[in-house]
Design an enzyme around this catalytic site. Structure first.
Site, PDB file in Angstrom:
ATOM      1  N   SER A  99       0.852  -1.199   0.000  1.00 50.42           N
ATOM      2  CA  SER A  99       0.000   0.000   0.000  1.00 50.42           C
ATOM      3  C   SER A  99       0.879   1.237   0.000  1.00 50.42           C
ATOM      4  CB  SER A  99      -0.867   0.025   1.261  1.00 50.42           C
ATOM      5  OG  SER A  99      -1.420   1.307   1.465  1.00 50.42           O
TER       6      SER A  99
ATOM      7  N   TYR B  48      -1.312  -1.022  10.081  1.00 50.42           N
ATOM      8  CA  TYR B  48      -1.411  -1.283   8.632  1.00 50.42           C
ATOM      9  C   TYR B  48      -0.124  -0.850   7.917  1.00 50.42           C
ATOM     10  CZ  TYR B  48      -3.817  -1.223   4.036  1.00 50.42           C
ATOM     11  OH  TYR B  48      -4.208  -1.436   2.737  1.00 50.42           O
TER      12      TYR B  48
END
Ligand code: CAA
Length: 247
Positions: A141, A154
């Site tokens: 990401s 995350y």
């Protein structure tokens, strides 16, 4: 072209669906791995059929559980033969500012987004190396590359995905198996739509292209990395983020 067997985790989410479709369009046999708690499998399959994708094979399991991954890959092999392409796409968010983050939110994100790469890749990488051909694509990401407030869990997991990718790429480079990462920016999926609207607006405003990515813009990169002609590309991270961030 040679038809390959491609297993995609998180296959029934927004990004996973686009990845399955792009790989099928590229001529591969697709195995869609989904979480057993996902209760819309039949609806998803019907939607895929309506869109012309009639032969996805489904395997259910939790990517954070090693035994589930062993079972899913065994089922995929029984149905389709050896897995040539693995797309580690399954991922979750538990966004909280670090001050308020609880251990369970940390553990869940690390287990699903990072430990899953060990669990799934372990089932296929040695066999790919023995056969002298394989493609492993890990979905990272932009927030693993740049860090994002509210996402220590995350961002850590997705940065870990890039480290895993580079290390395994080095181990498998001489064996015909490539290992690459894609770092998408904000994509129009349920995960991103769950962000509070005012926060999401600020995010979109900060993207130079002033929009979210379409899932197929990420799926296309997956298909590219799995092509025969991508055989010299390994250890790479492809940033696809509308100009939000680049290294
Ligand atoms: N940078 C620094 N500080 C920030 C910040 C930022 N970007 N955003 C908020 N803060 C600060 C606020 O100013 C506030 O500080 P004070 O308490 O001192 O006033 C504090 O953090 C709390 O802010 P919120 O009111 O926003 O807190 P909240 O508890 O209501 O929400 C949150 C926290 C859920 C993390 C929310 O801020 C949020 O959703 N942020 C977006 C996180 C994000 O981008 N997630 C991506 C999800 S999609 C995805 O992950 C896919 C992908 O790969 C891209």
């Amino acid at each position: 072209m040679t038809q390959r067997v491609a297993l995609v985790t998180g296959a029934m989410g927004g990004l996973g669906t686009a990845i399955c479709q792009q790989l099928a369009q590229a001529g591969h046999k697709v195995v869609a791995a989904y979480h057993p708690q996902f209760d819309n499998k039949d609806a998803w399959l019907a939607e895929m059929s309506a869109a012309g994708f009639n032969d996805f094979v489904c395997v259910g399991g939790d990517v954070s559980v090693l035994e589930d991954c062993q079972k899913m890959v065994a089922e995929a092999e029984a149905a389709c033969g050896q897995v040539d392409i693995l797309i580690n796409n399954a991922g979750i968010t538990r966004d909280r500012m670090f001050a308020k983050m609880e251990k369970d939110g940390w553990d869940a994100v690390i287990a699903t987004n990072l430990t899953s790469l060990f669990n799934m890749t372990k089932q296929v990488s040695a066999k790919m190396a023995e056969r002298g051909w394989g493609r492993i694509v890990n979905i990272s990401s932009v927030n693993g590359v740049k860090g994002q407030a509210g996402q220590t869990n995350y961002s850590a997991a997705k940065a870990g995905v890039i480290g895993f990718t580079k290390a395994l790429a080095a181990e498998l480079a001489a064996k015909g198996v490539t290992v690459n990462a894609i770092a998408p920016g904000y994509v129009a999926t349920k995960m991103v739509m769950a962000i509070k609207p005012e926060v999401l607006q600020t995010i979109v405003d900060s993207v130079p292209m002033k929009r979210l990515a379409k899932p197929e813009e990420i799926g296309y990169a997956c298909s590219y990395l799995c092509n025969e002609l991508s055989g010299f590309t390994t250890g790479a991270t492809i940033n696809i983020n509308g100009g939000l961030y680049y290294q």
